[in-house]
Design a protein around this motif. Structure first.
Motif, PDB file in Angstrom:
ATOM      1  N   ILE A 122       2.305  27.217  48.817  1.00 10.87           N
ATOM      2  CA  ILE A 122       1.929  26.567  50.080  1.00 10.87           C
ATOM      3  C   ILE A 122       0.415  26.429  50.179  1.00 10.87           C
ATOM      4  N   ALA A 123      -0.297  27.453  49.738  1.00 16.60           N
ATOM      5  CA  ALA A 123      -1.764  27.399  49.610  1.00 16.60           C
ATOM      6  C   ALA A 123      -2.467  26.893  50.866  1.00 16.60           C
ATOM      7  N   GLY A 124      -2.012  27.359  52.023  1.00 17.05           N
ATOM      8  CA  GLY A 124      -2.683  27.010  53.264  1.00 17.05           C
ATOM      9  C   GLY A 124      -2.342  25.651  53.830  1.00 17.05           C
ATOM     10  N   ARG A 125      -1.458  24.904  53.177  1.00 21.02           N
ATOM     11  CA  ARG A 125      -1.102  23.573  53.674  1.00 21.02           C
ATOM     12  C   ARG A 125      -0.143  23.634  54.858  1.00 21.02           C
ATOM     13  N   ALA A 126       0.424  24.797  55.105  1.00 19.40           N
ATOM     14  CA  ALA A 126       1.273  25.037  56.272  1.00 19.40           C
ATOM     15  C   ALA A 126       1.160  26.517  56.612  1.00 19.40           C
ATOM     16  N   LYS A 127       1.422  26.859  57.860  1.00 18.51           N
ATOM     17  CA  LYS A 127       1.484  28.263  58.249  1.00 18.51           C
ATOM     18  C   LYS A 127       2.738  28.884  57.640  1.00 18.51           C
ATOM     19  N   THR A 128       2.665  30.166  57.323  1.00 16.67           N
ATOM     20  CA  THR A 128       3.817  30.847  56.733  1.00 16.67           C
ATOM     21  C   THR A 128       4.291  31.972  57.640  1.00 16.67           C
ATOM     22  N   GLU A 129       5.605  32.072  57.750  1.00 20.86           N
ATOM     23  CA  GLU A 129       6.236  33.117  58.559  1.00 20.86           C
ATOM     24  C   GLU A 129       7.330  33.786  57.742  1.00 20.86           C
ATOM     25  N   ALA A 130       7.266  35.101  57.658  1.00 18.55           N
ATOM     26  CA  ALA A 130       8.334  35.862  57.005  1.00 18.55           C
ATOM     27  C   ALA A 130       9.344  36.300  58.056  1.00 18.55           C
ATOM     28  N   SER A 131      10.614  36.272  57.683  1.00 15.99           N
ATOM     29  CA  SER A 131      11.662  36.643  58.629  1.00 15.99           C
ATOM     30  C   SER A 131      12.866  37.190  57.879  1.00 15.99           C
ATOM     31  N   GLY A 132      13.573  38.092  58.543  1.00 19.54           N
ATOM     32  CA  GLY A 132      14.814  38.603  57.986  1.00 19.54           C
ATOM     33  C   GLY A 132      14.728  40.030  57.499  1.00 19.54           C
ATOM     34  N   ASN A 133      15.484  40.925  58.144  1.00 19.09           N
ATOM     35  CA  ASN A 133      15.581  42.325  57.729  1.00 19.09           C
ATOM     36  C   ASN A 133      14.216  43.014  57.642  1.00 19.09           C
ATOM     37  N   VAL A 134      13.370  42.757  58.620  1.00 22.34           N
ATOM     38  CA  VAL A 134      12.056  43.384  58.659  1.00 22.34           C
ATOM     39  C   VAL A 134      12.169  44.739  59.361  1.00 22.34           C
ATOM     40  N   THR A 135      11.658  45.774  58.706  1.00 19.36           N
ATOM     41  CA  THR A 135      11.699  47.129  59.257  1.00 19.36           C
ATOM     42  C   THR A 135      10.320  47.756  59.164  1.00 19.36           C
ATOM     43  N   LEU A 136      10.127  48.871  59.847  1.00 18.54           N
ATOM     44  CA  LEU A 136       8.845  49.569  59.751  1.00 18.54           C
ATOM     45  C   LEU A 136       8.523  49.990  58.312  1.00 18.54           C
ATOM     46  N   PRO A 137       9.498  50.474  57.531  1.00 21.17           N
ATOM     47  CA  PRO A 137       9.178  50.872  56.156  1.00 21.17           C
ATOM     48  C   PRO A 137       8.773  49.718  55.237  1.00 21.17           C
ATOM     49  N   ASN A 138       9.267  48.485  55.519  1.00 23.83           N
ATOM     50  CA  ASN A 138       8.966  47.397  54.575  1.00 23.83           C
ATOM     51  C   ASN A 138       7.987  46.352  55.103  1.00 23.83           C
ATOM     52  N   VAL A 139       7.559  46.476  56.370  1.00 21.23           N
ATOM     53  CA  VAL A 139       6.767  45.399  56.956  1.00 21.23           C
ATOM     54  C   VAL A 139       5.405  45.240  56.290  1.00 21.23           C
ATOM     55  N   ARG A 140       4.787  46.337  55.841  1.00 23.26           N
ATOM     56  CA  ARG A 140       3.472  46.194  55.201  1.00 23.26           C
ATOM     57  C   ARG A 140       3.602  45.512  53.844  1.00 23.26           C
ATOM     58  N   ASP A 141       4.647  45.844  53.099  1.00 24.82           N
ATOM     59  CA  ASP A 141       4.866  45.172  51.818  1.00 24.82           C
ATOM     60  C   ASP A 141       5.012  43.667  52.022  1.00 24.82           C
ATOM     61  N   ILE A 142       5.709  43.288  53.091  1.00 24.89           N
ATOM     62  CA  ILE A 142       5.884  41.869  53.395  1.00 24.89           C
ATOM     63  C   ILE A 142       4.539  41.234  53.746  1.00 24.89           C
ATOM     64  N   ALA A 143       3.768  41.919  54.585  1.00 26.62           N
ATOM     65  CA  ALA A 143       2.466  41.379  55.004  1.00 26.62           C
ATOM     66  C   ALA A 143       1.528  41.205  53.825  1.00 26.62           C
ATOM     67  N   GLU A 144       1.602  42.098  52.866  1.00 29.62           N
ATOM     68  CA  GLU A 144       0.691  42.040  51.723  1.00 29.62           C
ATOM     69  C   GLU A 144       0.996  40.886  50.770  1.00 29.62           C
ATOM     70  N   THR A 145       2.071  40.151  51.033  1.00 33.13           N
ATOM     71  CA  THR A 145       2.329  38.942  50.252  1.00 33.13           C
ATOM     72  C   THR A 145       1.406  37.806  50.672  1.00 33.13           C
ATOM     73  N   GLY A 146       0.739  37.967  51.809  1.00 28.04           N
ATOM     74  CA  GLY A 146      -0.195  36.946  52.276  1.00 28.04           C
ATOM     75  C   GLY A 146       0.340  36.042  53.360  1.00 28.04           C
ATOM     76  N   VAL A 147       1.527  36.336  53.906  1.00 27.31           N
ATOM     77  CA  VAL A 147       2.074  35.489  54.969  1.00 27.31           C
ATOM     78  C   VAL A 147       1.209  35.601  56.225  1.00 27.31           C
TER      79      VAL A 147
END
Length: 288
Positions: free
Chosen positions: A238-263
């Motif tokens: 996507i490289a900044g051409r659109a905003k990115t949103e992660a969704s689905g089965n987000v929990t406190l234990p995994n949310v930082r791993d998801i955020a570190e993908t760059g979303v």
């Protein structure tokens, strides 16, 4: 990307008044039988609110409106502000007014504040896990019917951001819409034709769908139930051409791993659909 409650709801005060009125109709109807039988209607009282949990307070201004519906001259003194952290056992409010009003409005006011504080506390937990990162925590439409304004206010008090308020202020194309339209490109085009003023978000569950959403000039691409590895590839594509949103089965234990993908954002339905109320008690102190 976030929707402000005040922008989406120009009649906010009227809507809150309506919500409170519905609450009283549900709870009081013809009167508070117990209080009316025991307390003289001319009596005054003082009362305090104490916390029985530790976390983030939200909804005190709404609670004040609840009490003042029954006693417009009630003296309401909050000792903390919405969004503040409180310890267990803290005195957060003191009040003085008509005893009947203080007792009759108690449960509705507490129910609202306890739910909102529970949402704010849960939101702050997610926000704190992402400290040092730019990724925002978003709420969803998974709110209690009729309470969305309050639920989303509480998310803001906890440090999160509001996603769309409803179906009317952001077009979100999901899997069933894609099927019905015959693909992502025609779905986006149909929305653009009907509602050119709205941003368009496309739900993508594969990298191929990410490519299709990009080609369709979607404003936001939701990476739905992807693994962190897939999300990293999607964000790079996507490289900044659109905003990115992660969704689905987000929990406190995994949310930082998801955020570190760059979303850019992570939406968390659990903020509002699985609320653990924040425990607050009201104690009558003086009756005159």
């Amino acid at each position: 990307m976030a929707t402000k409650i005040t922008q989406a709801s120009p009649n906010l005060e009227a809507m809150i008044d309506e919500l409170i009125n519905r609450g009283f109709e549900e709870d009081i109807r013809t009167g508070d039988a117990t209080t009316n039988a025991i307390i003289d209607e001319q009596s005054s009282a003082t009362a305090v609110w104490n916390t029985k949990d530790e976390g983030i307070i939200a909804g005190l201004s709404i609670a004040e409106k609840v009490f003042k519906k029954l006693d417009s001259e009630l003296q309401w003194e909050p000792h903390v502000k919405d969004g503040e952290t409180v310890k267990k056992g803290a005195e957060i409010v003191s009040m003085k007014g008509k005893a009947c009003a203080i007792l009759t409005a108690e449960r509705l006011a507490l129910n609202i504040t306890q739910r909102m504080s529970g949402i704010a506390t849960k939101t702050r937990q997610f926000v704190d896990v992402l400290e040092g990162l730019d990724t925002q925590i978003l709420d969803t439409r998974k709110t209690a019917p009729g309470l969305r304004l309050l639920d989303k206010y509480a998310v803001k008090a906890g440090g999160g951001q509001n996603h769309r308020m409803g179906l009317y202020d952001l077009a979100m194309i999901k899997d069933n819409h894609i099927i019905a339209a015959g693909g992502i490109a025609p779905a986006v085009q149909k929305v653009r034709n009907h509602y050119p003023e709205l941003d368009v978000e496309v739900e993508a569950s594969t990298l191929q769908q990410v490519q299709e959403a990009l080609a369709s000039d979607a404003d936001i691409i939701m990476l739905d139930n992807m693994s962190p590895a897939e999300m990293r590839k999607a964000v790079k594509t996507i490289a900044g051409r659109a905003k990115t949103e992660a969704s689905g089965n987000v929990t406190l234990p995994n949310v930082r791993d998801i955020a570190e993908t760059g979303v850019d954002c992570i939406s968390v339905g659990a903020l509002t659909h699985s609320v653990q109320a924040f425990d607050i008690s009201q104690t009558l102190q003086e009756l005159t």
